[in-house]
Design a protein around this motif. Structure first.
Motif, PDB file in Angstrom:
ATOM      1  N   ASP A 165       0.840  -1.212   0.000  1.00  0.00           N
ATOM      2  CA  ASP A 165       0.000   0.000   0.000  1.00  0.00           C
ATOM      3  C   ASP A 165       0.873   1.260   0.000  1.00  0.00           C
ATOM      4  OD1 ASP A 165      -2.319   1.522  -0.010  1.00  0.00           O
ATOM      5  OD2 ASP A 165      -2.534   1.485   2.175  1.00  0.00           O
ATOM      6  N   VAL A 166       1.838   1.302  -0.878  1.00  0.00           N
ATOM      7  CA  VAL A 166       2.766   2.435  -0.960  1.00  0.00           C
ATOM      8  C   VAL A 166       2.114   3.567  -1.744  1.00  0.00           C
ATOM      9  CG1 VAL A 166       5.023   3.196  -1.785  1.00  0.00           C
ATOM     10  CG2 VAL A 166       4.754   0.893  -0.837  1.00  0.00           C
ATOM     11  N   ARG A 167       2.122   4.779  -1.168  1.00  0.00           N
ATOM     12  CA  ARG A 167       1.528   5.926  -1.872  1.00  0.00           C
ATOM     13  C   ARG A 167       2.105   7.227  -1.318  1.00  0.00           C
ATOM     14  NH1 ARG A 167      -0.578   3.803   3.000  1.00  0.00           N
ATOM     15  NH2 ARG A 167      -2.001   5.291   3.965  1.00  0.00           N
ATOM     16  N   ILE A 168       2.080   8.281  -2.146  1.00  0.00           N
ATOM     17  CA  ILE A 168       2.437   9.625  -1.683  1.00  0.00           C
ATOM     18  C   ILE A 168       1.210  10.217  -1.004  1.00  0.00           C
ATOM     19  CG2 ILE A 168       3.207  11.930  -2.326  1.00  0.00           C
ATOM     20  CD1 ILE A 168       5.343   9.851  -2.708  1.00  0.00           C
ATOM     21  N   ALA A 169       1.352  10.520   0.295  1.00  0.00           N
ATOM     22  CA  ALA A 169       0.217  11.014   1.066  1.00  0.00           C
ATOM     23  C   ALA A 169       0.099  12.533   1.046  1.00  0.00           C
ATOM     24  CB  ALA A 169       0.322  10.525   2.512  1.00  0.00           C
ATOM     25  N   THR A 170       1.262  13.225   0.964  1.00  0.00           N
ATOM     26  CA  THR A 170       1.270  14.684   1.029  1.00  0.00           C
ATOM     27  C   THR A 170       2.387  15.231   0.166  1.00  0.00           C
ATOM     28  OG1 THR A 170       0.493  14.593   3.323  1.00  0.00           O
ATOM     29  CG2 THR A 170       1.390  16.688   2.568  1.00  0.00           C
ATOM     30  N   HIS A 171       2.083  16.281  -0.591  1.00  0.00           N
ATOM     31  CA  HIS A 171       3.100  17.027  -1.337  1.00  0.00           C
ATOM     32  C   HIS A 171       3.315  18.359  -0.626  1.00  0.00           C
ATOM     33  CE1 HIS A 171       2.949  14.280  -4.824  1.00  0.00           C
ATOM     34  NE2 HIS A 171       1.652  14.207  -4.557  1.00  0.00           N
ATOM     35  N   PHE A 172       4.578  18.728  -0.426  1.00  0.00           N
ATOM     36  CA  PHE A 172       4.899  19.975   0.262  1.00  0.00           C
ATOM     37  C   PHE A 172       5.266  21.064  -0.743  1.00  0.00           C
ATOM     38  CE2 PHE A 172       6.117  16.618   3.409  1.00  0.00           C
ATOM     39  CZ  PHE A 172       5.095  16.864   4.301  1.00  0.00           C
ATOM     40  N   ASP A 173       5.293  22.295  -0.270  1.00  0.00           N
ATOM     41  CA  ASP A 173       5.491  23.470  -1.123  1.00  0.00           C
ATOM     42  C   ASP A 173       6.975  23.808  -1.210  1.00  0.00           C
ATOM     43  OD1 ASP A 173       5.443  25.838  -2.487  1.00  0.00           O
ATOM     44  OD2 ASP A 173       4.063  26.870  -1.125  1.00  0.00           O
TER      45      ASP A 173
ATOM     46  N   ILE B  34      11.011  13.697  11.380  1.00  0.00           N
ATOM     47  CA  ILE B  34       9.613  13.409  11.680  1.00  0.00           C
ATOM     48  C   ILE B  34       9.476  12.785  13.064  1.00  0.00           C
ATOM     49  CG2 ILE B  34       9.787  11.149  10.569  1.00  0.00           C
ATOM     50  CD1 ILE B  34       6.886  11.518   9.605  1.00  0.00           C
ATOM     51  N   ALA B  35       8.378  13.135  13.757  1.00  0.00           N
ATOM     52  CA  ALA B  35       7.977  12.483  15.004  1.00  0.00           C
ATOM     53  C   ALA B  35       6.481  12.248  14.910  1.00  0.00           C
ATOM     54  CB  ALA B  35       8.314  13.355  16.211  1.00  0.00           C
TER      55      ALA B  35
ATOM     56  N   LEU C 137       7.838   4.775  12.123  1.00  0.00           N
ATOM     57  CA  LEU C 137       6.799   3.760  12.133  1.00  0.00           C
ATOM     58  C   LEU C 137       5.870   3.981  13.319  1.00  0.00           C
ATOM     59  CD1 LEU C 137       9.226   2.197  10.523  1.00  0.00           C
ATOM     60  CD2 LEU C 137       7.862   0.184  11.054  1.00  0.00           C
ATOM     61  N   ARG C 138       4.586   3.745  13.078  1.00  0.00           N
ATOM     62  CA  ARG C 138       3.573   3.724  14.135  1.00  0.00           C
ATOM     63  C   ARG C 138       2.755   2.461  13.907  1.00  0.00           C
ATOM     64  NH1 ARG C 138      -1.787   5.206  14.351  1.00  0.00           N
ATOM     65  NH2 ARG C 138      -2.589   5.711  16.441  1.00  0.00           N
ATOM     66  N   GLY C 139       3.004   1.434  14.706  1.00  0.00           N
ATOM     67  CA  GLY C 139       2.386   0.143  14.451  1.00  0.00           C
ATOM     68  C   GLY C 139       2.880  -0.400  13.125  1.00  0.00           C
ATOM     69  N   LYS C 140       1.954  -0.654  12.214  1.00  0.00           N
ATOM     70  CA  LYS C 140       2.307  -1.149  10.884  1.00  0.00           C
ATOM     71  C   LYS C 140       2.398  -0.039   9.845  1.00  0.00           C
ATOM     72  CE  LYS C 140       2.419  -5.450  12.159  1.00  0.00           C
ATOM     73  NZ  LYS C 140       3.704  -6.186  12.205  1.00  0.00           N
ATOM     74  N   GLU C 141       2.145   1.205  10.274  1.00  0.00           N
ATOM     75  CA  GLU C 141       2.172   2.331   9.342  1.00  0.00           C
ATOM     76  C   GLU C 141       3.591   2.884   9.222  1.00  0.00           C
ATOM     77  OE1 GLU C 141      -0.306   3.635   7.405  1.00  0.00           O
ATOM     78  OE2 GLU C 141      -1.462   1.887   8.050  1.00  0.00           O
ATOM     79  N   VAL C 142       4.053   3.044   7.990  1.00  0.00           N
ATOM     80  CA  VAL C 142       5.395   3.546   7.696  1.00  0.00           C
ATOM     81  C   VAL C 142       5.274   4.930   7.062  1.00  0.00           C
ATOM     82  CG1 VAL C 142       7.540   3.134   6.430  1.00  0.00           C
ATOM     83  CG2 VAL C 142       6.229   1.196   7.340  1.00  0.00           C
ATOM     84  N   TYR C 143       6.079   5.871   7.561  1.00  0.00           N
ATOM     85  CA  TYR C 143       6.109   7.241   7.047  1.00  0.00           C
ATOM     86  C   TYR C 143       7.526   7.534   6.563  1.00  0.00           C
ATOM     87  CZ  TYR C 143       1.854   7.944   9.937  1.00  0.00           C
ATOM     88  OH  TYR C 143       0.620   7.860  10.510  1.00  0.00           O
ATOM     89  N   VAL C 144       7.661   8.046   5.341  1.00  0.00           N
ATOM     90  CA  VAL C 144       8.966   8.406   4.791  1.00  0.00           C
ATOM     91  C   VAL C 144       8.902   9.820   4.233  1.00  0.00           C
ATOM     92  CG1 VAL C 144      10.790   7.837   3.132  1.00  0.00           C
ATOM     93  CG2 VAL C 144       9.430   5.994   4.164  1.00  0.00           C
ATOM     94  N   LEU C 145       9.826  10.677   4.676  1.00  0.00           N
ATOM     95  CA  LEU C 145       9.918  12.035   4.147  1.00  0.00           C
ATOM     96  C   LEU C 145      10.935  12.098   3.018  1.00  0.00           C
ATOM     97  CD1 LEU C 145       9.998  14.217   7.398  1.00  0.00           C
ATOM     98  CD2 LEU C 145       8.046  13.814   5.874  1.00  0.00           C
TER      99      LEU C 145
ATOM    100  N   LEU D 199       5.609  13.411   1.587  1.00  0.00           N
ATOM    101  CA  LEU D 199       5.475  12.399   2.629  1.00  0.00           C
ATOM    102  C   LEU D 199       4.876  11.158   2.000  1.00  0.00           C
ATOM    103  CD1 LEU D 199       5.350  11.259   5.528  1.00  0.00           C
ATOM    104  CD2 LEU D 199       3.162  12.449   5.808  1.00  0.00           C
ATOM    105  N   LEU D 200       5.629  10.075   2.019  1.00  0.00           N
ATOM    106  CA  LEU D 200       5.171   8.789   1.490  1.00  0.00           C
ATOM    107  C   LEU D 200       4.693   7.940   2.664  1.00  0.00           C
ATOM    108  CD1 LEU D 200       6.923   6.522  -1.102  1.00  0.00           C
ATOM    109  CD2 LEU D 200       6.445   5.594   1.174  1.00  0.00           C
TER     110      LEU D 200
END
Length: 340
Positions: free
Chosen positions: A52-60, A70-71, A311-319, A331-332
């Protein structure tokens, strides 16, 4: 302890200033890329164990929103630092970005910031009461250091750090009493109480030193030790935390020319298994406890100079900071499979 507040403007930089900063960032990114050995051979991505890899947010990018660290909050909100705009922001689970604070600009514009030549917000950590701790590097004695941001309050510097250093990674100990700070230029890990005060040089081991550009970088407390990366040397290190908060001898857990450019990392929850960002080669790799690695994300997934992972549980966040491309800082998000 430095209870510094500033009367200087805390507004974000102008468009002209952002362009100047981006030029400095591009030079820094080129320097970073040149550190990669010619014989380094990136492995092909498998994505395993991610789904379920996706770009969640695009920054300016025009506003200097180059995400550095990130925290995560309990509800899935991400607190991030924007390097070039000197900002701390929150990204909601739905992807909306809200700026919480802008750190004061140095009088000289930050041109003397070591290695990079522009002021930047770097590491971030959060305590359960909602307090955020942020690192700021400016090349000036009045601003470089550890800053605290409490809900509804203005940011306040609570510990000064050497102006000739580059505070970068920030980790909170498991008891929530100490913070560990990596200095990528001075090759030092500092420690300071969460209440602030005078930092102590916790470790200056030679394994932390840079080898041309930036040394010790990412930091996490895990299983009785501080784990750190060395960007120039392509290493993942474990430093035991001895009684009395003393540093043990660093142990190399992974080392390879392919890991040069290693930045931040996070434990998957399966022992010493980690996911790590490789800033120079635009990848996220999984490093197993035996030191072997597999590429799980790359440019095809939208990575542009990935700078941080959480990581938060099974959720992965990559900047992705987009330092070199200046195209799409983002933010992926992905999910970690139940088995490794």
């Amino acid at each position: 302890m430095s209870n510094h507040t500033s009367n200087r403007t805390s507004s974000p930089p102008s468009n002209r200033r952002v362009k100047t900063l981006m030029a400095a960032v591009a030079v820094a990114a080129a320097t970073l890329a040149s550190a990669l050995p010619a014989d380094a051979t990136p492995t092909r991505p498998t994505r395993e164990p991610l789904t379920d890899v996706r770009i969640a947010t695009h920054f300016d990018v025009s506003a200097g929103q180059l995400p550095e660290n990130i925290a995560l909050l309990p509800d899935g909100t991400a607190a991030v630092t924007f390097a070039a705009s000197r900002q701390v922001a929150e990204v909601s689970p739905r992807g909306a970005t809200r700026v919480l604070a802008t750190l004061p600009a140095p009088a000289d514009g930050g041109v003397h910031t070591p290695a990079l030549g522009f002021p930047l917000a770097t590491g971030i950590a959060r305590t359960p009461d909602g307090t955020l701790y942020v690192l700021y590097a400016t090349g000036t004695a009045d601003l470089t250091g550890l800053w605290r941001l409490r809900p509804g309050k203005a940011p306040q510097r609570i510990a000064a750090l050497p102006e000739d250093g580059l505070p970068n990674g920030l980790a909170l100990d498991e008891r929530g009493k100490h913070l560990y700070i990596t200095d990528s230029v001075l090759g030092t890990v500092w420690t300071v109480p969460v209440t602030g005060g005078t930092p102590t040089a916790w470790s200056t081991a030679p394994e932390l030193a840079p080898a041309g550009f930036l040394g010790v970088n990412g930091a996490k407390v895990h299983d009785g030790a501080l784990w750190v990366t060395n960007l120039d040397r392509g290493t993942l290190l474990r430093i035991p935390i001895r009684p009395g908060n003393r540093a043990g001898t660093p142990q190399i857990k992974a080392s390879d020319p392919d890991l040069v450019g290693i930045d931040d990392f996070a434990f998957t929850g399966h022992g010493d298994d980690v996911l790590a960002t490789l800033n120079t080669t635009n990848r996220v790799v999984r490093i197993r406890p035996d030191g072997t690695r597999t590429t799980v994300l790359d440019t095809a997934d939208g990575l542009q100079n990935p700078s941080s992972v959480a990581l938060r549980g099974k959720e992965v966040y990559v900047l992705s900071a987009a330092y070199a491309t200046a195209t799409d800082p983002n933010l992926l998000r992905a999910r970690l499979r139940g088995h490794l």
